[in-house]
Design a protein around this motif. Structure first.
Motif, PDB file in Angstrom:
ATOM      1  N   GLY A 182       0.812  -1.209   0.000  1.00  0.00           N
ATOM      2  CA  GLY A 182       0.000   0.000   0.000  1.00  0.00           C
ATOM      3  C   GLY A 182       0.843   1.255   0.000  1.00  0.00           C
ATOM      4  N   PHE A 183       0.145   2.361   0.190  1.00  0.00           N
ATOM      5  CA  PHE A 183       0.764   3.680   0.065  1.00  0.00           C
ATOM      6  C   PHE A 183       0.798   4.399   1.410  1.00  0.00           C
ATOM      7  N   ALA A 184       1.878   5.127   1.605  1.00  0.00           N
ATOM      8  CA  ALA A 184       1.948   5.982   2.782  1.00  0.00           C
ATOM      9  C   ALA A 184       2.484   7.335   2.359  1.00  0.00           C
ATOM     10  N   CYS A 185       2.082   8.362   3.054  1.00  0.00           N
ATOM     11  CA  CYS A 185       2.728   9.658   2.825  1.00  0.00           C
ATOM     12  C   CYS A 185       3.102  10.270   4.158  1.00  0.00           C
ATOM     13  N   PHE A 186       4.198  11.016   4.134  1.00  0.00           N
ATOM     14  CA  PHE A 186       4.629  11.747   5.317  1.00  0.00           C
ATOM     15  C   PHE A 186       4.171  13.192   5.185  1.00  0.00           C
ATOM     16  N   VAL A 187       3.557  13.676   6.222  1.00  0.00           N
ATOM     17  CA  VAL A 187       3.160  15.075   6.231  1.00  0.00           C
ATOM     18  C   VAL A 187       3.871  15.761   7.381  1.00  0.00           C
ATOM     19  N   GLY A 188       3.831  17.059   7.372  1.00  0.00           N
ATOM     20  CA  GLY A 188       4.498  17.813   8.418  1.00  0.00           C
ATOM     21  C   GLY A 188       4.905  19.156   7.865  1.00  0.00           C
ATOM     22  N   ARG A 189       5.225  20.061   8.777  1.00  0.00           N
ATOM     23  CA  ARG A 189       5.574  21.392   8.285  1.00  0.00           C
ATOM     24  C   ARG A 189       6.937  21.346   7.586  1.00  0.00           C
ATOM     25  N   PRO A 190       7.244  22.426   6.836  1.00  0.00           N
ATOM     26  CA  PRO A 190       8.518  22.455   6.118  1.00  0.00           C
ATOM     27  C   PRO A 190       9.687  22.185   7.070  1.00  0.00           C
ATOM     28  N   ASN A 191      10.666  21.434   6.590  1.00  0.00           N
ATOM     29  CA  ASN A 191      11.863  21.180   7.385  1.00  0.00           C
ATOM     30  C   ASN A 191      11.677  20.154   8.497  1.00  0.00           C
ATOM     31  N   ALA A 192      10.537  19.507   8.509  1.00  0.00           N
ATOM     32  CA  ALA A 192      10.273  18.544   9.581  1.00  0.00           C
ATOM     33  C   ALA A 192      11.117  17.289   9.427  1.00  0.00           C
ATOM     34  N   GLY A 193      11.708  17.099   8.238  1.00  0.00           N
ATOM     35  CA  GLY A 193      12.552  15.932   8.030  1.00  0.00           C
ATOM     36  C   GLY A 193      11.901  14.839   7.200  1.00  0.00           C
ATOM     37  N   LYS A 194      10.886  15.192   6.433  1.00  0.00           N
ATOM     38  CA  LYS A 194      10.132  14.204   5.656  1.00  0.00           C
ATOM     39  C   LYS A 194      10.998  13.541   4.577  1.00  0.00           C
ATOM     40  N   SER A 195      11.704  14.379   3.806  1.00  0.00           N
ATOM     41  CA  SER A 195      12.511  13.807   2.714  1.00  0.00           C
ATOM     42  C   SER A 195      13.628  12.930   3.250  1.00  0.00           C
ATOM     43  N   THR A 196      14.299  13.415   4.283  1.00  0.00           N
ATOM     44  CA  THR A 196      15.418  12.655   4.846  1.00  0.00           C
ATOM     45  C   THR A 196      14.925  11.314   5.374  1.00  0.00           C
ATOM     46  N   LEU A 197      13.768  11.319   5.984  1.00  0.00           N
ATOM     47  CA  LEU A 197      13.201  10.084   6.516  1.00  0.00           C
ATOM     48  C   LEU A 197      12.816   9.123   5.389  1.00  0.00           C
ATOM     49  N   THR A 198      12.219   9.677   4.337  1.00  0.00           N
ATOM     50  CA  THR A 198      11.858   8.853   3.188  1.00  0.00           C
ATOM     51  C   THR A 198      13.083   8.153   2.637  1.00  0.00           C
ATOM     52  N   ASN A 199      14.143   8.924   2.451  1.00  0.00           N
ATOM     53  CA  ASN A 199      15.368   8.352   1.902  1.00  0.00           C
ATOM     54  C   ASN A 199      15.949   7.282   2.820  1.00  0.00           C
ATOM     55  N   ALA A 200      15.891   7.543   4.120  1.00  0.00           N
ATOM     56  CA  ALA A 200      16.446   6.572   5.071  1.00  0.00           C
ATOM     57  C   ALA A 200      15.639   5.271   5.037  1.00  0.00           C
ATOM     58  N   LEU A 201      14.341   5.388   4.919  1.00  0.00           N
ATOM     59  CA  LEU A 201      13.492   4.187   4.881  1.00  0.00           C
ATOM     60  C   LEU A 201      13.719   3.385   3.619  1.00  0.00           C
ATOM     61  N   VAL A 202      13.851   4.092   2.519  1.00  0.00           N
ATOM     62  CA  VAL A 202      14.017   3.415   1.236  1.00  0.00           C
ATOM     63  C   VAL A 202      15.434   2.865   1.105  1.00  0.00           C
ATOM     64  N   GLY A 203      16.354   3.505   1.813  1.00  0.00           N
ATOM     65  CA  GLY A 203      17.723   3.014   1.788  1.00  0.00           C
ATOM     66  C   GLY A 203      18.509   3.511   0.609  1.00  0.00           C
ATOM     67  N   THR A 204      18.113   4.627   0.043  1.00  0.00           N
ATOM     68  CA  THR A 204      18.896   5.245  -1.003  1.00  0.00           C
ATOM     69  C   THR A 204      18.808   6.744  -0.839  1.00  0.00           C
ATOM     70  N   LYS A 205      19.795   7.430  -1.359  1.00  0.00           N
ATOM     71  CA  LYS A 205      19.832   8.878  -1.174  1.00  0.00           C
ATOM     72  C   LYS A 205      18.938   9.601  -2.165  1.00  0.00           C
ATOM     73  N   VAL A 206      18.286   8.824  -3.007  1.00  0.00           N
ATOM     74  CA  VAL A 206      17.535   9.449  -4.084  1.00  0.00           C
ATOM     75  C   VAL A 206      16.201  10.019  -3.622  1.00  0.00           C
ATOM     76  N   ALA A 207      15.981  11.247  -3.934  1.00  0.00           N
ATOM     77  CA  ALA A 207      14.655  11.813  -3.742  1.00  0.00           C
ATOM     78  C   ALA A 207      14.300  12.531  -5.023  1.00  0.00           C
ATOM     79  N   ILE A 208      13.210  12.138  -5.603  1.00  0.00           N
ATOM     80  CA  ILE A 208      12.802  12.794  -6.831  1.00  0.00           C
ATOM     81  C   ILE A 208      12.021  14.046  -6.471  1.00  0.00           C
ATOM     82  N   THR A 209      12.456  15.143  -7.002  1.00  0.00           N
ATOM     83  CA  THR A 209      11.731  16.372  -6.708  1.00  0.00           C
ATOM     84  C   THR A 209      11.221  16.949  -8.008  1.00  0.00           C
ATOM     85  N   SER A 210      10.248  17.746  -7.916  1.00  0.00           N
ATOM     86  CA  SER A 210       9.724  18.390  -9.099  1.00  0.00           C
ATOM     87  C   SER A 210       9.366  19.811  -8.721  1.00  0.00           C
TER      88      SER A 210
END
Ligand SMILES: Nc1nc2c(ncn2[C@@H]2O[C@H](COP(=O)(O)OP(=O)(O)OP(=O)(O)O)[C@@H](O)[C@H]2O)c(=O)[nH]1
Length: 326
Positions: free
Chosen positions: A27-55
């Motif tokens: 299934g799907f999960a999303c992280f929410v939180g105010r700016p700078n809360a650490g969402k991207s860093t956490l996503t990368n840590a969970l996935v185990g790669t430094k890649v974050a696709i941004t647009s």
């Protein structure tokens, strides 16, 4: 990839049973939180790669896959949502509607709250919105950046978040402190999220499991490039499928080349011209722009072979449809 509804696919498909008889979950999960809360860093840590696709295009990142956590017993797809803000304009309100819709489509919402900052109005605003989300969507409070504070401050933050939930009538499925930069409790967070997912087969069923996140990310990069500049002309229903990624044979070890074959699917033949452009110029641009990103992502030179196809012929093939995210 807009395939959110796949998470409600019929569960209990016995072929997809993981070892040990536990049902496979996805299934799907999303992280929410105010700016700078650490969402991207956490996503990368969970996935185990430094890649974050941004647009740079929030409208198209609505369902962007940020990473896929693969486990033998589960597949957790982390998706992005645009940030939720206190609306000051009608547009702001509309955007918030989009966020709420996305939240209601995912299976888990993770609320990120930094350990080193007292709960503020921004957190309360998001929490109040979470409280309005349907009850059966599990909400997990993630106290991020736990490495930045001593134990007593962390404990106080955990209690404050617990209180916030009680105040607003949110039943946290879990409250867990993590440090994404230190890797502390990140695996545990994964362990806690998996049982909250519905039963179901992997959502990205084809290809080698270890290659798959890469292929999904590569497809997303191409999709983002293909939408660049034509958002007004094309509806969001453009899909990209990476058919194959193979190292070119007969290349010297120090000069590898990866062949990437991908299809851009559109819904109607009339859209073909928009994607391809006069004399094929747009498609070329899409190719060279996304190739640069793919090379950066995979760290290897890439030969990108792009084709534009109409998805009409695929509509009777449920497996393909699922892959396309329709
Ligand atoms: N010390 C520490 N810093 C962290 C941790 N996680 C994130 N950070 C830092 O916090 C800052 C914000 O992290 P991001 O992951 O970009 O936060 P975000 O929520 O994705 O931010 P937006 O994209 O603005 O919404 C960065 O400087 C990170 O390095 C952590 O676990 N420990």
């Amino acid at each position: 990839m807009g395939g959110m509804n796949a998470s409600s696919a019929p569960a209990g498909d016995t072929e997809d049973r993981a070892p040990g008889d536990a049902p496979h979950r996805s299934g799907f999960a999303c992280f929410v939180g105010r700016p700078n809360a650490g969402k991207s860093t956490l996503t990368n840590a969970l996935v185990g790669t430094k890649v974050a696709i941004t647009s740079n295009r929030p409208q198209t990142t609505r369902h962007t896959v940020r990473g896929i956590v693969h486990r033998p017993e589960a597949q957790l797809v982390l998706v992005d949502t645009p940030g939720l803000h206190k609306p000051r304009t009608l547009l702001g309100e509309r955007l918030n509607d989009v966020v709420r819709t996305t939240w209601s489509e995912v299976d888990i919402v993770g609320f990120c709250l930094p350990a080193d900052q007292k709960l503020g109005p921004g957190d309360r605003f998001i929490a109040a919105e979470l409280a309005g989300l349907k009850k059966r969507t599990p909400k997990v409070a993630v106290i991020t950046k736990s490495d930045l504070v001593p134990g007593d401050v962390l404990a106080a933050q955990l209690m404050a978040v617990d209180r916030l939930g009680k105040e607003l009538g949110i039943e946290w499925a879990e409250i867990i402190p993590v440090s994404a930069t230190e890797g502390s409790q990140v695996g545990l967070l994964g362990d806690l999220l998996v049982p909250l997912l519905p039963e179901g087969p992997p959502l990205y069923p084809d290809g080698d499991l270890t290659d798959e996140p890469e292929q999904v990310m590569v497809a997303e990069l191409i999709r983002e490039a293909a939408l660049e500049g034509v958002r007004d002309e094309l509806p969001h229903s453009i899909a990209v499928v990476v058919e194959e990624m193979l190292p070119r044979e007969d290349r010297p070890a120090d000069r590898p080349l990866l062949d990437v074959h991908a299809n851009i699917f559109i819904e109607r033949p009339s859209q073909k011209g928009i994607v391809i452009g006069p004399k094929g110029r747009r498609l070329k641009e899409v190719g060279s722009a996304s190739r640069k990103h793919i090379e950066a992502l995979l760290g290897t030179p890439v030969y990108l072979d792009l084709h534009v196809k109409v998805a009409k012929d695929w509509q009777r093939d449920p497996k393909q449809l699922r892959r396309l995210g329709f």
